[in-house]
Scaffold this motif. Structure first.
Motif, PDB file in Angstrom:
ATOM      1  N   GLY A  50       0.795  -1.222   0.000  1.00  0.00           N
ATOM      2  CA  GLY A  50       0.000   0.000   0.000  1.00  0.00           C
ATOM      3  C   GLY A  50       0.827   1.271   0.000  1.00  0.00           C
ATOM      4  O   GLY A  50       0.271   2.361  -0.099  1.00  0.00           O
ATOM      5  N   ALA A  51       2.157   1.147   0.111  1.00  0.00           N
ATOM      6  CA  ALA A  51       2.997   2.351   0.055  1.00  0.00           C
ATOM      7  C   ALA A  51       3.009   2.909  -1.364  1.00  0.00           C
ATOM      8  O   ALA A  51       2.863   2.171  -2.335  1.00  0.00           O
ATOM      9  N   CYS A  52       3.168   4.207  -1.483  1.00  0.00           N
ATOM     10  CA  CYS A  52       3.149   4.864  -2.787  1.00  0.00           C
ATOM     11  C   CYS A  52       4.533   5.373  -3.163  1.00  0.00           C
ATOM     12  O   CYS A  52       5.268   5.860  -2.300  1.00  0.00           O
ATOM     13  N   PHE A  53       4.847   5.254  -4.431  1.00  0.00           N
ATOM     14  CA  PHE A  53       6.134   5.714  -4.942  1.00  0.00           C
ATOM     15  C   PHE A  53       5.904   6.505  -6.222  1.00  0.00           C
ATOM     16  O   PHE A  53       4.992   6.212  -6.992  1.00  0.00           O
ATOM     17  N   GLN A  54       6.757   7.491  -6.406  1.00  0.00           N
ATOM     18  CA  GLN A  54       6.804   8.170  -7.694  1.00  0.00           C
ATOM     19  C   GLN A  54       8.033   7.657  -8.421  1.00  0.00           C
ATOM     20  O   GLN A  54       9.135   7.631  -7.851  1.00  0.00           O
ATOM     21  N   ILE A  55       7.829   7.218  -9.641  1.00  0.00           N
ATOM     22  CA  ILE A  55       8.913   6.599 -10.404  1.00  0.00           C
ATOM     23  C   ILE A  55       8.970   7.263 -11.770  1.00  0.00           C
ATOM     24  O   ILE A  55       7.934   7.456 -12.407  1.00  0.00           O
ATOM     25  N   ARG A  56      10.154   7.616 -12.206  1.00  0.00           N
ATOM     26  CA  ARG A  56      10.239   8.099 -13.592  1.00  0.00           C
ATOM     27  C   ARG A  56      11.418   7.443 -14.267  1.00  0.00           C
ATOM     28  O   ARG A  56      12.434   7.120 -13.638  1.00  0.00           O
ATOM     29  N   CYS A  57      11.288   7.231 -15.553  1.00  0.00           N
ATOM     30  CA  CYS A  57      12.389   6.622 -16.281  1.00  0.00           C
ATOM     31  C   CYS A  57      13.282   7.718 -16.830  1.00  0.00           C
ATOM     32  O   CYS A  57      12.899   8.889 -16.924  1.00  0.00           O
ATOM     33  N   LYS A  58      14.492   7.329 -17.142  1.00  0.00           N
ATOM     34  CA  LYS A  58      15.526   8.322 -17.404  1.00  0.00           C
ATOM     35  C   LYS A  58      15.899   8.451 -18.869  1.00  0.00           C
ATOM     36  O   LYS A  58      16.758   9.250 -19.209  1.00  0.00           O
ATOM     37  N   ASN A  59      15.264   7.666 -19.739  1.00  0.00           N
ATOM     38  CA  ASN A  59      15.535   7.802 -21.167  1.00  0.00           C
ATOM     39  C   ASN A  59      14.737   9.001 -21.686  1.00  0.00           C
ATOM     40  O   ASN A  59      13.527   8.918 -21.887  1.00  0.00           O
ATOM     41  N   SER A  60      15.416  10.101 -21.900  1.00  0.00           N
ATOM     42  CA  SER A  60      14.687  11.334 -22.209  1.00  0.00           C
ATOM     43  C   SER A  60      14.033  11.290 -23.592  1.00  0.00           C
ATOM     44  O   SER A  60      13.191  12.122 -23.907  1.00  0.00           O
ATOM     45  N   THR A  61      14.407  10.296 -24.428  1.00  0.00           N
ATOM     46  CA  THR A  61      13.737  10.164 -25.724  1.00  0.00           C
ATOM     47  C   THR A  61      12.286   9.711 -25.547  1.00  0.00           C
ATOM     48  O   THR A  61      11.400  10.153 -26.265  1.00  0.00           O
ATOM     49  N   VAL A  62      12.068   8.828 -24.605  1.00  0.00           N
ATOM     50  CA  VAL A  62      10.727   8.253 -24.484  1.00  0.00           C
ATOM     51  C   VAL A  62       9.989   8.658 -23.194  1.00  0.00           C
ATOM     52  O   VAL A  62       8.774   8.479 -23.107  1.00  0.00           O
ATOM     53  N   CYS A  63      10.706   9.193 -22.219  1.00  0.00           N
ATOM     54  CA  CYS A  63      10.074   9.372 -20.907  1.00  0.00           C
ATOM     55  C   CYS A  63       9.762  10.828 -20.597  1.00  0.00           C
ATOM     56  O   CYS A  63      10.519  11.723 -20.946  1.00  0.00           O
ATOM     57  N   SER A  64       8.667  11.024 -19.912  1.00  0.00           N
ATOM     58  CA  SER A  64       8.355  12.346 -19.378  1.00  0.00           C
ATOM     59  C   SER A  64       9.083  12.497 -18.056  1.00  0.00           C
ATOM     60  O   SER A  64       9.513  11.515 -17.452  1.00  0.00           O
ATOM     61  N   CYS A  65       9.237  13.723 -17.596  1.00  0.00           N
ATOM     62  CA  CYS A  65       9.950  13.883 -16.327  1.00  0.00           C
ATOM     63  C   CYS A  65       9.011  13.756 -15.135  1.00  0.00           C
ATOM     64  O   CYS A  65       9.458  13.722 -13.999  1.00  0.00           O
ATOM     65  N   GLY A  78       6.936  11.158 -14.647  1.00  0.00           N
ATOM     66  CA  GLY A  78       6.874   9.779 -14.220  1.00  0.00           C
ATOM     67  C   GLY A  78       5.465   9.370 -13.826  1.00  0.00           C
ATOM     68  O   GLY A  78       4.484   9.954 -14.273  1.00  0.00           O
ATOM     69  N   THR A  79       5.390   8.366 -12.964  1.00  0.00           N
ATOM     70  CA  THR A  79       4.094   7.824 -12.579  1.00  0.00           C
ATOM     71  C   THR A  79       4.072   7.616 -11.072  1.00  0.00           C
ATOM     72  O   THR A  79       5.125   7.534 -10.436  1.00  0.00           O
ATOM     73  N   ARG A  80       2.881   7.547 -10.518  1.00  0.00           N
ATOM     74  CA  ARG A  80       2.719   7.263  -9.097  1.00  0.00           C
ATOM     75  C   ARG A  80       2.107   5.885  -8.960  1.00  0.00           C
ATOM     76  O   ARG A  80       1.059   5.622  -9.557  1.00  0.00           O
ATOM     77  N   VAL A  81       2.749   5.029  -8.192  1.00  0.00           N
ATOM     78  CA  VAL A  81       2.279   3.647  -8.076  1.00  0.00           C
ATOM     79  C   VAL A  81       2.056   3.270  -6.614  1.00  0.00           C
ATOM     80  O   VAL A  81       2.590   3.902  -5.707  1.00  0.00           O
ATOM     81  N   THR A  82       1.262   2.232  -6.438  1.00  0.00           N
ATOM     82  CA  THR A  82       1.033   1.656  -5.113  1.00  0.00           C
ATOM     83  C   THR A  82       1.589   0.240  -5.094  1.00  0.00           C
ATOM     84  O   THR A  82       1.388  -0.522  -6.048  1.00  0.00           O
ATOM     85  N   ILE A  83       2.266  -0.122  -4.004  1.00  0.00           N
ATOM     86  CA  ILE A  83       2.852  -1.465  -3.893  1.00  0.00           C
ATOM     87  C   ILE A  83       1.756  -2.484  -3.576  1.00  0.00           C
ATOM     88  O   ILE A  83       1.037  -2.356  -2.585  1.00  0.00           O
ATOM     89  N   THR A  84       1.653  -3.501  -4.438  1.00  0.00           N
ATOM     90  CA  THR A  84       0.664  -4.559  -4.223  1.00  0.00           C
ATOM     91  C   THR A  84       1.298  -5.946  -4.239  1.00  0.00           C
ATOM     92  O   THR A  84       0.605  -6.941  -4.080  1.00  0.00           O
ATOM     93  N   ASP A  85       2.616  -6.009  -4.446  1.00  0.00           N
ATOM     94  CA  ASP A  85       3.230  -7.326  -4.657  1.00  0.00           C
ATOM     95  C   ASP A  85       4.721  -7.236  -4.341  1.00  0.00           C
ATOM     96  O   ASP A  85       5.285  -6.148  -4.282  1.00  0.00           O
ATOM     97  N   ILE A  86       5.326  -8.407  -4.174  1.00  0.00           N
ATOM     98  CA  ILE A  86       6.780  -8.459  -3.988  1.00  0.00           C
ATOM     99  C   ILE A  86       7.428  -8.853  -5.309  1.00  0.00           C
ATOM    100  O   ILE A  86       6.873  -9.649  -6.073  1.00  0.00           O
TER     101      ILE A  86
END
Ligand SMILES: *[C@@H]1O[C@H](CO)[C@@H](O)[C@H](O)[C@H]1NC(C)=O
Ligand SMILES: *[C@@H]1O[C@H](CO)[C@@H](O)[C@H](O)[C@H]1NC(C)=O
Length: 275
Positions: A70-85, A87-95
């Motif tokens: 249930g913890a939340c993380f903001q994650i963004r990818c670093k390939n500036s060709t394809v990624c926005s800065c 990123g996305t906000r996700v919730t942990i549901t699995d290991i």
């Protein structure tokens, strides 16, 4: 009282600091949409109601034997060709047992890291370099909720699942008592977000939770959560909302400026402070 203080101290000193610092890793994605809803946290199909289906499996250091569910993380990818800065906000549901990447994301969350029109390109890459940090979960219209699990069996066994745990917190202990009684019985984390006890008080039930956020911890009381005739499969509103945000003594990470690093090369990527 002395026992209470002592046990609280142990909880607090085990809380990991600096979750909200920026971390560098990689992220991959699940091909099957069902993979995450059958995740180790035990959210089942309710997972899809968390973060708009932006879900993640996290490595064990973030999963924390289920305390990270249930913890939340903001994650963004670093390939500036394809990624926005942003990123996305996700919730942990699995290991995620494969520690080559800190996260495996739902494809919806993975594609959300792409800049406009680049969704297919990011899927083609499969695994991307990311940076991430923990952020508070925001449930604007939802209190912490308690779902009675199918394995519960009156009168002796109760298993509950916690939903909509807001803020940047961990629930490290839960006690249950009959409403109005001070005869508390502790519950144990069975797995993921599921807690249980085989010493169920009779009648309507109240709960108290030990909630930690960074170095701070406190009890949160939820009165009259389950009615005397509690039923399997029903989600009960706890009446309390958790919004605490960790106060962490992190040196050397506060100046990480999310979204600023790419700006020099590509000003159109300039992200407002998305925190
Ligand atoms: C970034 O994305 C582009 C377009 O898909 C790809 O050609 C390139 O190899 C990627 N760079 C890295 C470092 O993955
Ligand atoms: C993954 O974790 C295992 C067990 O902790 C360890 O032996 C292995 O070296 C790790 N692999 C990577 C890529 O970090």
């Amino acid at each position: 009282m002395a026992f209470f203080l002592c046990s609280l101290f142990i909880f607090l000193s085990s809380a990991t600091a600096c979750d909200s610092c920026l971390h560098q890793s990689k992220a991959a994605y699940f091909n099957k949409p069902s993979a995450l809803s059958s995740g180790a946290c035990g959210y089942g199909s309710l997972a899809l109601g968390l973060s708009g289906g932006h879900l993640a499996a996290a490595v064990s250091s973030l999963y924390k034997d289920g305390a990270g569910c249930g913890a939340c993380f903001q994650i963004r990818c670093k390939n500036s060709t394809v990624c926005s800065c942003k990123g996305t906000r996700v919730t942990i549901t699995d290991i995620n047992h494969n520690n080559a990447t800190d996260f495996v994301l739902s494809s919806r969350a993975f594609m959300a890291m792409a800049s406009h029109g680049m969704g297919q390109h990011i899927l083609n890459l499969g695994t991307v370099d990311v940076e991430y940090r923990r952020i508070p979960c925001e449930y604007k219209n939802q209190n912490l909720a308690v779902r009675v699990e199918e394995s519960s069996e009156k009168p002796n066994y109760l298993a509950i699942k916690l939903l909509y745990q807001g803020g940047q917190t961990e629930i490290v202990a839960i006690d249950v008592a009959q409403a109005g009684s001070s005869s508390w019985r502790f519950m144990e984390r069975k797995y993921g977000a599921v807690w249980d006890t085989s010493r169920v008080p009779s009648g309507a039930l109240q709960f108290r939770f030990v909630v930690t956020s960074g170095f701070d911890g406190k009890w949160i009381w939820a009165k009259n959560v389950l009615p005397a005739d509690w039923k399997i499969g029903v989600v009960y509103d706890s009446g309390v909302r958790i919004t605490d945000i960790a106060k962490e003594g992190c040196f050397g990470c506060d100046d990480d400026n999310w979204g600023r690093k790419q700006d020099v090369k590509s000003p159109s990527n300039l992200c407002a402070d998305t925190h």
